[in-house]
Write an enzyme that holds these catalytic residues in place. Structure first.
Site, PDB file in Angstrom:
ATOM      1  N   GLU A 174       0.923  -1.229  -0.076  1.00 45.48           N
ATOM      2  CA  GLU A 174      -0.170  -0.059   0.033  1.00 45.48           C
ATOM      3  C   GLU A 174       0.853   1.335   0.113  1.00 45.48           C
ATOM      4  O   GLU A 174       0.816   2.025   1.051  1.00 45.48           O
ATOM      5  CB  GLU A 174      -1.110   0.040   1.158  1.00 45.48           C
ATOM      6  CG  GLU A 174      -1.837  -1.301   1.318  1.00 45.48           C
ATOM      7  CD  GLU A 174      -2.997  -1.092   2.402  1.00 45.48           C
ATOM      8  OE1 GLU A 174      -2.614  -0.197   3.438  1.00 45.48           O
ATOM      9  OE2 GLU A 174      -3.704  -1.897   2.434  1.00 45.48           O
ATOM     10  N   GLU A 378      -5.408  -8.584   1.056  1.00 45.31           N
ATOM     11  CA  GLU A 378      -5.862  -8.279   2.352  1.00 45.31           C
ATOM     12  C   GLU A 378      -7.246  -8.079   1.985  1.00 45.31           C
ATOM     13  O   GLU A 378      -7.589  -7.335   1.055  1.00 45.31           O
ATOM     14  CB  GLU A 378      -5.386  -6.809   2.846  1.00 45.31           C
ATOM     15  CG  GLU A 378      -3.958  -6.894   3.542  1.00 45.31           C
ATOM     16  CD  GLU A 378      -3.460  -5.690   4.099  1.00 45.31           C
ATOM     17  OE1 GLU A 378      -4.398  -4.987   4.420  1.00 45.31           O
ATOM     18  OE2 GLU A 378      -2.220  -5.522   4.156  1.00 45.31           O
TER      19      GLU A 378
HETATM   20  O1  IFM Z   1      -4.090  -2.748   9.320  1.00 45.46           O
HETATM   21  C1  IFM Z   1      -3.939  -2.363   8.121  1.00 45.46           C
HETATM   22  C2  IFM Z   1      -2.773  -2.791   7.261  1.00 45.46           C
HETATM   23  O2  IFM Z   1      -1.485  -2.711   8.088  1.00 45.46           O
HETATM   24  C3  IFM Z   1      -2.644  -2.357   5.785  1.00 45.46           C
HETATM   25  N1  IFM Z   1      -3.984  -2.414   5.276  1.00 45.46           N
HETATM   26  C4  IFM Z   1      -5.173  -1.993   6.026  1.00 45.46           C
HETATM   27  C5  IFM Z   1      -5.120  -2.843   7.133  1.00 45.46           C
HETATM   28  C6  IFM Z   1      -6.397  -2.281   8.130  1.00 45.46           C
HETATM   29  O3  IFM Z   1      -6.634  -0.914   8.199  1.00 45.46           O
END
Ligand code: IFM
Length: 472
Positions: A174, A378
């Site tokens: 990200e 994710e």
């Molecule tokens: O916890 C975070 C992660 O580190 C990166 N993506 C989003 C998740 C939830 O906010």
């Protein structure tokens, strides 16, 4: 497509080679912040600064995973995970961000990877999930071009150390957050509030991805797969000027990364929109060729949608962008875009639950980049979980996951080459500026005792992995 459409269905089946797993990140779970030679990261500094993180929480202890790695590996086996996505803390490997390698740090990840392989779990390693060595930040961090070259050096070190034991190498997690929350809004470390700095960081993160991928491929060869993980913004229009608002946010959030990484160019409209902020002179001749490296799989992080419109200049401005409000703006040159309240239901983060956004995103990416396999690296949700009589009955999370898994399976049916699904997160953990107040895990962590309790969602996920299906 919505639940009202005629071909709506609420079940799914997944092929045997579809990879199910879970994900974490170093600073969020490891703890042991000052052990075995680990250097200081920007998140150590940021969380120790009063007012930055809710309740002054830090990652000093977190889930104490550094000391509990063996039992956490057993937990992964018990959940029947097929893949585990973890990140490597750069300051454990190079405490000052360059030069000297800390072998004790390398040893920790080497043992983790061996433990995964012994249990038949595929290791997916992210090199950078936000814990930049503080000494690099002291020299400008991601606003300094040299950081991209230091990242490539670190990538080569890890390639040498773990090489083909890793199934998939991910350069960055990200970069939107690293650049725009770290240097634009200031909600994340290092807490800088400057549109120009944020855009400079965008470019140097892109450069780091390209240089890092090249180094890894040089060291490891074809024995592993290479990727990057992006958190895509799936946009909805919300009224006045919404076509322009959506285009602007899509350019800043999505195409600022997919453009250079996957097409070898920055989008013309991004350069135009941001012209009042920067002339992009930090893009040097040859950079785009360096950034545009072939990858084997694109990591997709998805949680919710965002609804935008242009501010009409009269009514009070809305900034419901789903991120902790820190005063600064994460949208350089497009501060006049409003993020408006969306229809619920919501998770404990206040994020709207919209599985249709995931299906739409996967289909759109596969249309834009037809040759590139995708992996959900994710997806998950925070809820206010409690342990009652030894059990966490997190029905809302089960429902969230079930609906998103079905959405993913619908995307596969529509021809998307989706290779796997990694649930965020294995463990409750340090949720950045929210500290320990938000629980994303499929395993509950009692932060006093470090006791782990598999939530109902964890049991449900194990069943899905076993049976490869979700019933109506
Ligand atoms: O916890 C975070 C992660 O580190 C990166 N993506 C989003 C998740 C939830 O906010």
């Amino acid at each position: 497509m919505t639940s009202g459409s005629p071909d709506y269905r609420d079940s799914a089946t997944f092929s045997d080679d579809f990879l199910f797993g879970s994900a974490t990140a170093s600073y969020q779970i490891e703890g042991a912040a000052r052990e075995d030679g680990r250097g200081v990261s920007i998140w150590d500094t940021f969380s120790a600064t009063p007012g930055r993180v809710v309740h002054g929480h830090t990652g000093d202890v977190a889930d104490d995973h550094y000391h509990r790695v063996d039992s956490d590996l057993d937990l992964m086996s018990r959940l029947e995970l097929e893949a585990y996505r973890f990140s490597i803390a750069w300051p454990r490997i190079q405490p000052t961000g360059s030069g000297q390698v800390n072998e004790r740090g390398v040893g920790f990840y080497s043992r983790l990877v061996d433990g995964l392989l012994e249990r038949g779990i595929k290791p997916i390693a992210t090199l950078y999930h936000w814990d930049l060595p503080q000494q690099l930040e002291d020299r400008g961090g991601w606003t300094d071009r040299d950081t991209a070259y230091r990242f490539a050096e670190y990538a080569a070190i890890m390639g040498e150390a773990l090489g083909d034991r890793i199934d998939t190498w991910t350069t960055l997690n990200e970069p939107w957050c690293s650049a725009y929350l770290g240097y634009g809004s200031g909600a994340h470390a290092p807490g800088i509030q400057s549109g120009r700095a944020a855009l400079t960081a965008v470019h140097h993160l892109n450069l780091a991805h390209g240089l890092g991928t090249t180094e890894l491929r040089h060291v490891v060869g074809d024995a592993a797969k290479y990727s990057v993980t992006l958190n895509f913004h799936v946009l909805r229009g919300g009224g006045y000027g919404d076509d322009d608002a959506m285009r602007r946010i899509d350019a800043l959030a999505n195409r600022a990364f997919t453009g250079p990484m996957l097409r070898g160019e920055y989008p013309a409209d991004l350069l135009e929109d941001t012209a009042p902020v920067t002339d992009w002179a930090f893009v040097k001749p040859g950079d785009l060729e360096l950034i545009h490296q072939p990858i084997d799989v694109l990591g997709v992080n998805y949680y919710s949608t965002a609804t935008v419109r242009l501010w009409d200049g009269a009514s009070p401005r809305q900034t419901a962008d789903g991120h902790k409000n820190s005063g600064g703006s994460p949208w350089p040159g497009s501060e006049h875009v409003e993020f408006i309240e969306q229809e619920g239901p919501y998770t404990a983060m206040g994020w709207n639950i919209a599985p249709d956004g995931l299906e739409e995103l996967l289909v759109s990416l596969s249309e834009q980049f037809p040759e590139l396999p995708l992996m959900i690296t994710e997806n998950g949700a925070a809820f206010d979980d409690e342990v009652v009589d030894g059990r966490v009955a997190d029905a809302e999370r089960v429902d969230y996951l079930r609906r998103h898994f079905v959405a993913a399976s619908r995307a596969i049916d529509r021809g998307v080459d989706l290779r796997g699904y990694l649930v965020w997160s294995l463990l409750d953990n340090f949720e950045w500026a929210y500290g320990y107040t938000k629980r994303f895990g499929i395993v509950h962590v009692d932060y006093e005792t470090q006791e782990r309790t598999v939530k109902d969602s964890g049991e449900w996920f194990a069943e899905v992995i076993r049976t490869r299906r979700i019933a109506e």
